[in-house]
Design an enzyme around this catalytic site. Structure first.
Site, PDB file in Angstrom:
ATOM      1  CE  LYS A   1      -1.680   2.912   2.660  1.00 29.24           C
ATOM      2  NZ  LYS A   1      -1.783   4.043   1.690  1.00 29.24           N
ATOM      3  N   PRO A   2       1.057   1.852  -1.178  1.00 25.83           N
ATOM      4  CG  PRO A   2       0.926   2.628  -3.388  1.00 25.83           C
ATOM      5  CD  PRO A   2       0.520   1.481  -2.505  1.00 25.83           C
TER       6      PRO A   2
ATOM      7  CD  GLU B   1      12.412   4.529   8.507  1.00 24.39           C
ATOM      8  OE1 GLU B   1      12.257   5.540   9.242  1.00 24.39           O
ATOM      9  OE2 GLU B   1      12.361   4.561   7.280  1.00 24.39           O
TER      10      GLU B   1
ATOM     11  NE  ARG C   1      19.253  12.985   1.698  1.00 28.05           N
ATOM     12  CZ  ARG C   1      18.939  11.742   2.057  1.00 28.05           C
ATOM     13  NH1 ARG C   1      18.552  10.860   1.172  1.00 28.05           N
ATOM     14  NH2 ARG C   1      19.030  11.373   3.318  1.00 28.05           N
TER      15      ARG C   1
ATOM     16  CB  CYS D   1      12.655   9.229   8.547  1.00 24.08           C
ATOM     17  SG  CYS D   1      13.514   8.066   7.479  1.00 24.08           S
TER      18      CYS D   1
ATOM     19  CD  GLU E   1      10.506  13.400  11.942  1.00 25.79           C
ATOM     20  OE1 GLU E   1      11.317  12.884  11.154  1.00 25.79           O
ATOM     21  OE2 GLU E   1       9.526  12.779  12.415  1.00 25.79           O
TER      22      GLU E   1
END
Length: 482
Positions: free
Chosen positions: A173-174, A251, A279, A285, A383
């Site tokens: 599942k993208p 991840e 980048r 991440c 983040e």
């Protein structure tokens, strides 16, 4: 031009409901494709296909799987420019970055085509004269792979390459932002001869994503889940997988410290900071999230960093000279804006940037450099996932480490120093899964990728990447006579 239908059991298909969703180029805001919006009933078909295919795929030899993966790799390399163009169209990366991702993503298929033939077992010396002990590795089973938008090729190939090499089948599942890349990967896998049902691509909108994720996690016919994304979503999937005691690889989010000590080469540190921070517009991440700079070199580092940031050129990634693309969507642009405004309101100093670059496009944000940062600011703890460099001053090595480790995340960390003793101390003391020492770009196919604390479970890439998709079976031969 490119596939725009889901790929299930070797067939290109629409959603049973007929529903679709649009894919938008984040740099231009234009719709570049419309793809099927699959629901749980559609995905169940893909799960069934993966299970049927597993019955035969698991019996193929390692050499057969290796050859097919190598075929896939060769096709991917032949089409690197085509793939890079799609990545830039979907994710907004500058074309040079997209070409870099294509090479990186392709390398996982090459690597695991070779690792397929090295899933070794063990012969263990027995404590009993009449017994022999063997341990062999077998494929886990059909797996669900849930991938993000920021590396639409590499996050699929890093997972699927290992899974297929091990003998697993998969339902992928993208992210809803970047489904075209996934569909093209499936088309090339089909061209390479990978059998139907072995790789399935299910395209879903943001609205349908929660039910699809829940189905993959709770289905007894899916034996493992690999997810790359936010810590918050990872925790939810982890809970959902508990109902079937699934193998889980996560991840998750990072909050990477980038520490510069007095003993550092400042020019190299600045070059590493630029590579790590900007980048993909800061949307990785492992992006440096907090620049933690020792007192004696703070001003020099900030001045030189600003000088390099001023050279960044925003725009459509297909335009010559552009090296900073857009944020992926309006939600991300809003988040970055909120974090920067919070810092402003609490007394931070904006050295450069600090607002949306609306003259370039609605999803663009100026490269931003912030100092005078305090612990109560969102930029200190969150983040950012954007082109914002947050600089925090420290005095002693211990203080720098305390700031670096003052988070529940622990994916990547970076530091610069030419003091050899300090290098060893700090590398061991940073609470992260990956450390860059005098280096801002650390990802490599050959290296184990993953984090500690709330940044995840398991490792991807390297020889350890196959571990996530295999089970160890112990076989005892008894009553032997010699």
């Amino acid at each position: 031009m490119w596939p725009t239908k889901a790929y299930v059991n070797g067939e290109w298909c629409d959603a049973k409901s007929g529903k679709t969703f649009d894919v938008v180029n984040p740099a231009t805001g234009k719709i570049i494709a419309t793809v099927p919006d699959l629901d749980a009933s559609d995905v169940q078909v893909a799960i069934n296909a993966a299970n049927d295919a597993f019955n035969t795929w698991r019996k193929t030899t390692a050499k057969e799987r290796s050859d097919l993966l190598r075929n896939w790799y060769n096709i991917l390399v032949q089409n690197k420019d085509y793939l890079a163009n799609i990545v830039t169209s979907e994710a907004g990366k500058p074309l040079a970055e997209s070409l870099g991702e294509v090479a990186y993503g392709n390398s996982f298929v090459e690597w695991f085509s070779e690792e397929a033939r090295r899933t070794y077992g063990e012969h263990v010396p027995s404590p009993n004269k009449t017994k022999e002990i063997l341990m062999i590795r077998q494929p886990l089973g059909p797996v669900g792979l849930i991938t993000p938008w920021n590396f639409p090729i590499a996050m699929i190939t890093r997972k699927a390459g290992a899974a297929l090499a091990a003998g697993c089948t998969c339902v992928i599942k993208p992210a809803e932002n970047t489904p075209i890349t996934a569909l093209v990967l499936a088309k090339f896998a089909e061209d390479a001869g990978i059998p139907k049902g072995v790789m399935n691509i299910v395209t879903t909108s943001r609205e349908n994503t929660p039910e699809i994720g829940k189905l993959l996690c709770e289905s007894p016919d899916i034996y493992g889940i690999s997810f790359t994304g936010s810590t918050e979503v990872g925790k939810l999937l982890y809970k959902q997988c508990s109902s079937t005691v699934k193998r889980v690889g996560l991840e998750l989010g990072g909050n990477a410290p980038f520490v510069v000590f007095n003993e550092a080469d400042i020019d190299k540190a600045v070059a590493g900071a630029m590579a790590s921070k900007f980048r993909n517009c800061g949307q990785t991440c492992v992006s440096a999230n907090r620049f933690i700079i020792q007192k004696n070199v703070f001003t020099e580092f900030v001045d030189k960093l600003k000088e390099e940031m001023d050279k960044l050129v925003m725009g459509d990634g297909k335009t010559c000279g552009v090296n900073l693309g857009p944020l992926i969507n309006f939600a991300q642009a809003d988040k970055v804006d909120r974090i920067v405004n919070d810092a402003k309101n609490k007394g931070a100093k904006i050295i450069t940037g600090g607002k949306r670059a609306l003259s370039v496009g609605e999803r663009f944000y100026e490269p931003t450099l912030i100092t005078h940062v305090t612990k109560d600011m969102a930029c200190y703890v969150e983040e950012i996932f954007g082109p914002v460099a947050v600089c925090i001053e420290f005095d002693t090595e211990q203080e720098g480490l305390e700031i670096a480790n003052s988070t529940n995340r622990g994916l990547a960390g970076y530091f610069y120093s030419n003091d050899l003793s300090q290098v060893w101390r700090v590398a061991k003391a940073l609470e992260v899964g990956m450390v860059g020492v005098n280096e801002g770009i650390i990802s490599a196919t050959e290296a184990a990728f993953g984090g500690v604390k709330e940044s995840g479970l398991g490792r991807e890439g390297s020889r350890h990447g196959m571990d996530e998709y295999t089970e160890i079976k112990y076989i005892c031969f008894g009553n032997l006579e010699y």
